[in-house]
Design a protein around this motif. Structure first.
Motif, PDB file in Angstrom:
ATOM      1  N   ILE A 121       7.938 -14.214 -16.690  1.00 52.02           N
ATOM      2  CA  ILE A 121       8.613 -12.668 -18.414  1.00 52.02           C
ATOM      3  C   ILE A 121       7.775 -11.104 -16.998  1.00 52.02           C
ATOM      4  CG2 ILE A 121       8.716 -11.931 -19.735  1.00 52.02           C
ATOM      5  CD1 ILE A 121       8.555 -14.217 -20.914  1.00 52.02           C
ATOM      6  N   HIS A 122       8.027 -10.499 -16.548  1.00 52.01           N
ATOM      7  CA  HIS A 122       7.796  -9.582 -15.673  1.00 52.01           C
ATOM      8  C   HIS A 122       8.116  -7.870 -16.197  1.00 52.01           C
ATOM      9  CE1 HIS A 122      11.603  -8.917 -13.137  1.00 52.01           C
ATOM     10  NE2 HIS A 122      11.525  -9.970 -13.389  1.00 52.01           N
ATOM     11  N   LEU A 123       6.893  -7.407 -16.548  1.00 47.07           N
ATOM     12  CA  LEU A 123       6.880  -6.275 -17.242  1.00 47.07           C
ATOM     13  C   LEU A 123       6.454  -4.861 -16.789  1.00 47.07           C
ATOM     14  CD1 LEU A 123       5.385  -7.680 -20.368  1.00 47.07           C
ATOM     15  CD2 LEU A 123       7.510  -7.654 -20.303  1.00 47.07           C
ATOM     16  N   GLU A 124       6.873  -4.822 -15.492  1.00 50.11           N
ATOM     17  CA  GLU A 124       6.189  -3.503 -14.857  1.00 50.11           C
ATOM     18  C   GLU A 124       6.672  -3.607 -13.718  1.00 50.11           C
ATOM     19  OE1 GLU A 124       2.039  -2.098 -15.440  1.00 50.11           O
ATOM     20  OE2 GLU A 124       1.946  -3.512 -13.707  1.00 50.11           O
ATOM     21  N   GLN A 125       7.366  -4.953 -13.004  1.00 47.72           N
ATOM     22  CA  GLN A 125       7.779  -4.463 -11.233  1.00 47.72           C
ATOM     23  C   GLN A 125       8.596  -5.150 -11.330  1.00 47.72           C
ATOM     24  OE1 GLN A 125       4.783  -6.343  -8.032  1.00 47.72           O
ATOM     25  NE2 GLN A 125       2.767  -6.054  -9.422  1.00 47.72           N
ATOM     26  N   GLY A 126       9.265  -4.388 -10.382  1.00 45.21           N
ATOM     27  CA  GLY A 126      10.924  -5.396 -10.583  1.00 45.21           C
ATOM     28  C   GLY A 126      10.969  -6.259  -9.960  1.00 45.21           C
ATOM     29  N   ARG A 127      12.530  -7.034  -9.329  1.00 41.84           N
ATOM     30  CA  ARG A 127      13.023  -8.017  -8.562  1.00 41.84           C
ATOM     31  C   ARG A 127      12.601  -8.287  -7.481  1.00 41.84           C
ATOM     32  NH1 ARG A 127      18.511  -9.873 -11.743  1.00 41.84           N
ATOM     33  NH2 ARG A 127      18.362  -7.608 -10.703  1.00 41.84           N
ATOM     34  N   ALA A 128      12.631  -7.096  -7.178  1.00 46.83           N
ATOM     35  CA  ALA A 128      13.194  -6.517  -5.330  1.00 46.83           C
ATOM     36  C   ALA A 128      11.520  -6.963  -4.924  1.00 46.83           C
ATOM     37  CB  ALA A 128      13.524  -5.770  -5.370  1.00 46.83           C
ATOM     38  N   GLU A 129      10.922  -6.620  -5.743  1.00 47.16           N
ATOM     39  CA  GLU A 129       8.827  -5.914  -5.730  1.00 47.16           C
ATOM     40  C   GLU A 129       8.354  -7.519  -5.303  1.00 47.16           C
ATOM     41  OE1 GLU A 129       6.702  -2.701  -7.228  1.00 47.16           O
ATOM     42  OE2 GLU A 129       8.954  -3.230  -8.809  1.00 47.16           O
ATOM     43  N   LEU A 130       8.974  -8.772  -6.307  1.00 47.38           N
ATOM     44  CA  LEU A 130       7.737  -9.844  -6.296  1.00 47.38           C
ATOM     45  C   LEU A 130       8.151 -10.435  -5.406  1.00 47.38           C
ATOM     46  CD1 LEU A 130       8.812 -10.879  -9.948  1.00 47.38           C
ATOM     47  CD2 LEU A 130       6.237  -9.639  -9.420  1.00 47.38           C
TER      48      LEU A 130
END
Length: 246
Positions: A121-130
């Protein structure tokens, strides 16, 4: 009954109040006595020991032998692990690698072993960044080259990373982008939803990045950062124990 007494003797409020309080306290004591008995330490000890020794679930090992040694075998169900460090120090990159390596290990697991399923669950970075971080690691590429568009999607290293991710990681890896105001209740609901939609025997690992962005749902607690983060940390520990997940 008390209202009837008030109507009969409207001036004698103190006597009515004392009588009402006495009856209420007696009712509370009766409820307490009728409730479940408080277990003794001996009873608790027997229950905890039974859970401890009967459990055959081993820790989920990480990719690092040294980390596994320090964690007594790896990620243990019911416990919370925190990756701490300065901004830009690689916390997200490490968290992704931990979960992706665990998911990829399903490919070589024994048939009787449960699947290791990861919820990120990412609350800061976007999907593309990950995804850039993942492709850069899997393809042994400088992530900056991807962001600068100096590498095309047809680059052999990108194709290798994409294939590896799609086949070995993606089937066991769930990512959810948490919105502003995401709460502990939301995290619990997501974990339960993933558990419900996987029919095969599995072990779930939940990662929150960064966990301190979560809210409790209590307006007063959420208004003060130190209180909020402390309450979130405590809530995650309780959730880990109840859901039996790291």
């Amino acid at each position: 009954e008390s209202m009837d007494k008030l109507r009969e003797a409207p001036g004698d409020f103190r006597a009515v109040h004392i009588d009402l309080r006495t009856k209420l306290e007696a009712q509370i004591q009766a409820v307490v006595r009728a409730g479940a008995a408080i277990p003794s330490k001996r009873e608790i000890l027997a229950q905890v020991e039974e859970e401890l020794w009967e459990s055959r679930e081993k820790p989920i090992p990480t990719f690092s032998r040294t980390l596994n040694q320090n964690l007594n075998g790896g990620l243990q169900a019911g416990k919370v692990f925190t990756i701490a460090g300065k901004a830009g120090g690689g916390k997200t990159t490490l968290a992704l690698q931990l979960l992706e390596e665990i998911a990829a290990r399903n490919k070589g697991r024994a048939e009787e072993d449960p699947l290791n399923v990861c919820l990120y669950i990412h609350l800061e970075q976007g999907r593309a960044e990950l995804l850039v971080k993942s492709y850069a690691r899997l393809g042994e590429i400088d992530g900056g080259d991807i962001e600068r568009r100096e590498i095309t999607s047809e680059d052999p290293r990108i194709r290798k990373a994409r294939t590896s991710y799609a086949q070995d990681i993606a089937p066991y890896f769930y990512t959810v982008e948490g919105g502003e105001g995401s709460t502990l209740r939301d995290v619990r609901a997501l974990a339960q939803k993933v558990n419900a939609q996987i029919s095969d025997p599995h072990r779930l690992i939940v990662c929150l990045d960064p966990f301190q962005r979560l809210r409790t749902g209590d307006r007063d607690l959420d208004a003060e950062e130190i209180s909020r983060v402390g309450a979130v940390a405590s809530g995650l520990k309780i959730m880990a124990r109840e859901l039996k997940v790291p």
